[in-house]
Design a protein around this motif. Sequence first.
Motif, PDB file in Angstrom:
ATOM      1  N   TRP A   1      -5.352   5.297  -3.708  1.00  0.00           N
ATOM      2  CA  TRP A   1      -5.284   4.077  -2.897  1.00  0.00           C
ATOM      3  C   TRP A   1      -4.808   4.396  -1.486  1.00  0.00           C
ATOM      4  CZ3 TRP A   1      -1.310  -0.432  -3.578  1.00  0.00           C
ATOM      5  CH2 TRP A   1      -1.851  -1.629  -3.050  1.00  0.00           C
ATOM      6  N   PHE A   2      -5.554   3.977  -0.467  1.00  0.00           N
ATOM      7  CA  PHE A   2      -5.277   4.215   0.941  1.00  0.00           C
ATOM      8  C   PHE A   2      -5.300   5.706   1.307  1.00  0.00           C
ATOM      9  CE2 PHE A   2      -4.283  -0.156   0.945  1.00  0.00           C
ATOM     10  CZ  PHE A   2      -4.170  -0.608   2.248  1.00  0.00           C
TER      11      PHE A   2
ATOM     12  N   ALA B   1     -10.836   3.287   0.083  1.00  0.00           N
ATOM     13  CA  ALA B   1      -9.682   2.851  -0.705  1.00  0.00           C
ATOM     14  C   ALA B   1      -8.672   2.071   0.116  1.00  0.00           C
ATOM     15  CB  ALA B   1      -9.002   4.071  -1.336  1.00  0.00           C
ATOM     16  N   THR B   2      -8.925   1.892   1.416  1.00  0.00           N
ATOM     17  CA  THR B   2      -8.032   1.092   2.234  1.00  0.00           C
ATOM     18  C   THR B   2      -8.358  -0.374   1.999  1.00  0.00           C
ATOM     19  OG1 THR B   2      -7.786   2.830   3.883  1.00  0.00           O
ATOM     20  CG2 THR B   2      -7.255   0.615   4.595  1.00  0.00           C
ATOM     21  N   ASN B   3      -7.775  -0.901   0.962  1.00  0.00           N
ATOM     22  CA  ASN B   3      -8.058  -2.249   0.487  1.00  0.00           C
ATOM     23  C   ASN B   3      -6.741  -2.850   0.004  1.00  0.00           C
ATOM     24  OD1 ASN B   3      -8.876  -4.554  -0.884  1.00  0.00           O
ATOM     25  ND2 ASN B   3     -10.653  -3.573  -1.841  1.00  0.00           N
TER      26      ASN B   3
ATOM     27  N   ALA C   1       0.808  -1.217   0.000  1.00  0.00           N
ATOM     28  CA  ALA C   1       0.000   0.000   0.000  1.00  0.00           C
ATOM     29  C   ALA C   1       0.837   1.261   0.000  1.00  0.00           C
ATOM     30  CB  ALA C   1      -0.929   0.000   1.218  1.00  0.00           C
ATOM     31  N   THR C   2       1.977   1.267   0.703  1.00  0.00           N
ATOM     32  CA  THR C   2       2.737   2.501   0.823  1.00  0.00           C
ATOM     33  C   THR C   2       3.321   2.953  -0.500  1.00  0.00           C
ATOM     34  OG1 THR C   2       4.693   1.212   1.450  1.00  0.00           O
ATOM     35  CG2 THR C   2       3.341   2.104   3.232  1.00  0.00           C
ATOM     36  N   ALA C   3       3.398   2.087  -1.490  1.00  0.00           N
ATOM     37  CA  ALA C   3       3.967   2.481  -2.773  1.00  0.00           C
ATOM     38  C   ALA C   3       3.116   3.519  -3.475  1.00  0.00           C
ATOM     39  CB  ALA C   3       4.121   1.251  -3.674  1.00  0.00           C
ATOM     40  N   LEU C   4       1.798   3.401  -3.366  1.00  0.00           N
ATOM     41  CA  LEU C   4       0.925   4.345  -4.053  1.00  0.00           C
ATOM     42  C   LEU C   4       0.387   5.447  -3.155  1.00  0.00           C
ATOM     43  CD1 LEU C   4      -1.201   2.214  -6.529  1.00  0.00           C
ATOM     44  CD2 LEU C   4       0.655   3.776  -7.002  1.00  0.00           C
TER      45      LEU C   4
END
Length: 272
Positions: free
Chosen positions: A79-80, A113-115, A29-32
Amino acid sequence: MRDSTRSGREENNETTTVDRRTVLKGLGATALVGPVAATGSTVAQSVTVIEVEETLLGGFEADGPLPVVDELFVFVHGWFGDTTVRSQANNVLGSVEAGGYTPDAAVAIEWPATNFWYPSAESDTEDVGAEVARLIEEYSDSGGGNVRLTGHSLGGRIVYWAATSIGSGYTIDTIGGMGTAADGSTVCPLGQWHSGIADNAGTVRNYHSQNDTTVGSAYGGIGDTALGTEGAPCDGASNYTDVDVTSSVGGHLEYLGDSQVGSDLASVILND
C-alpha cells in the motif's frame, strides 16, 4: 519456469471484514508504508521498474515484459509503496545478494497502490496478481528460466494471487511473502490460495513477525491469525513454510532489507 509434469479458505465473515477495513482506514496510509529509508546496501543488479496500470476497460496491464534471463528476481510493493518501489526493491535485493544469491536481472512491479480507500487497494491485488501471472507465463514461453517472486504487505497478497492465477503447467519457482496483509486461513487447505501454492509454486516462504502490529491489528481474529504477524493457523501445502523473523524484524517496514529474511531466502534459492 514451465513444467509440464506439474499439475496445475478464506471464510468470508462480512462483519470481520468490515471491521478490519474500518481499522485500516483509521490507521492512515503511513501505517502500512511510511517512509522507506535506504539501507546503504549495494546491489549487483540495477532494478528495472515495470508499471502495471489499470486499463479503461477494467483490469490491469503491464507497460512491458519481464526481461528474459536464466534467473529473475521480482519484487512487488504494498500500500502506497509505488512512491518508493525502487528503493524498496533495492533494499530487499541487497539483503538477498548479501546472503549469496545474485540474479541475472531484477524487476520491481509498480502498481497503483496510492489509494486512501484501503479496501479498494486490497481488492485490486487479485487483478494485479493475475497480470503478474500473465507476465510470468509470457516470460516462460519466451525461454525465461527461474522466477523468484517476492512481495511485501499487499504485495504479499499479489504474489499469492499470482500463484493462484497462473495457468496450468507453469511454475513460480520461489515465492517469498513478507508481512503479508492477509488472514492466515487463506493458505489453509480450504483457503483461497492453498491450491495455487500447492500446484503452481516451487518453494514458498512466508516471513512473519510478532512485532508486525500493523498487520496484526487488521487481520486475523477469533479462530484465525494474521498471516504477516503469526503465520498460518494450520499446516499449509507441503511446499509452504512459515518463517518467524520476530527476532530480526521489529516492525512492518523492517522486512525490507532485513538480513535474516535475505539470508533465508537466498539459502532456499541456492539449494533449489
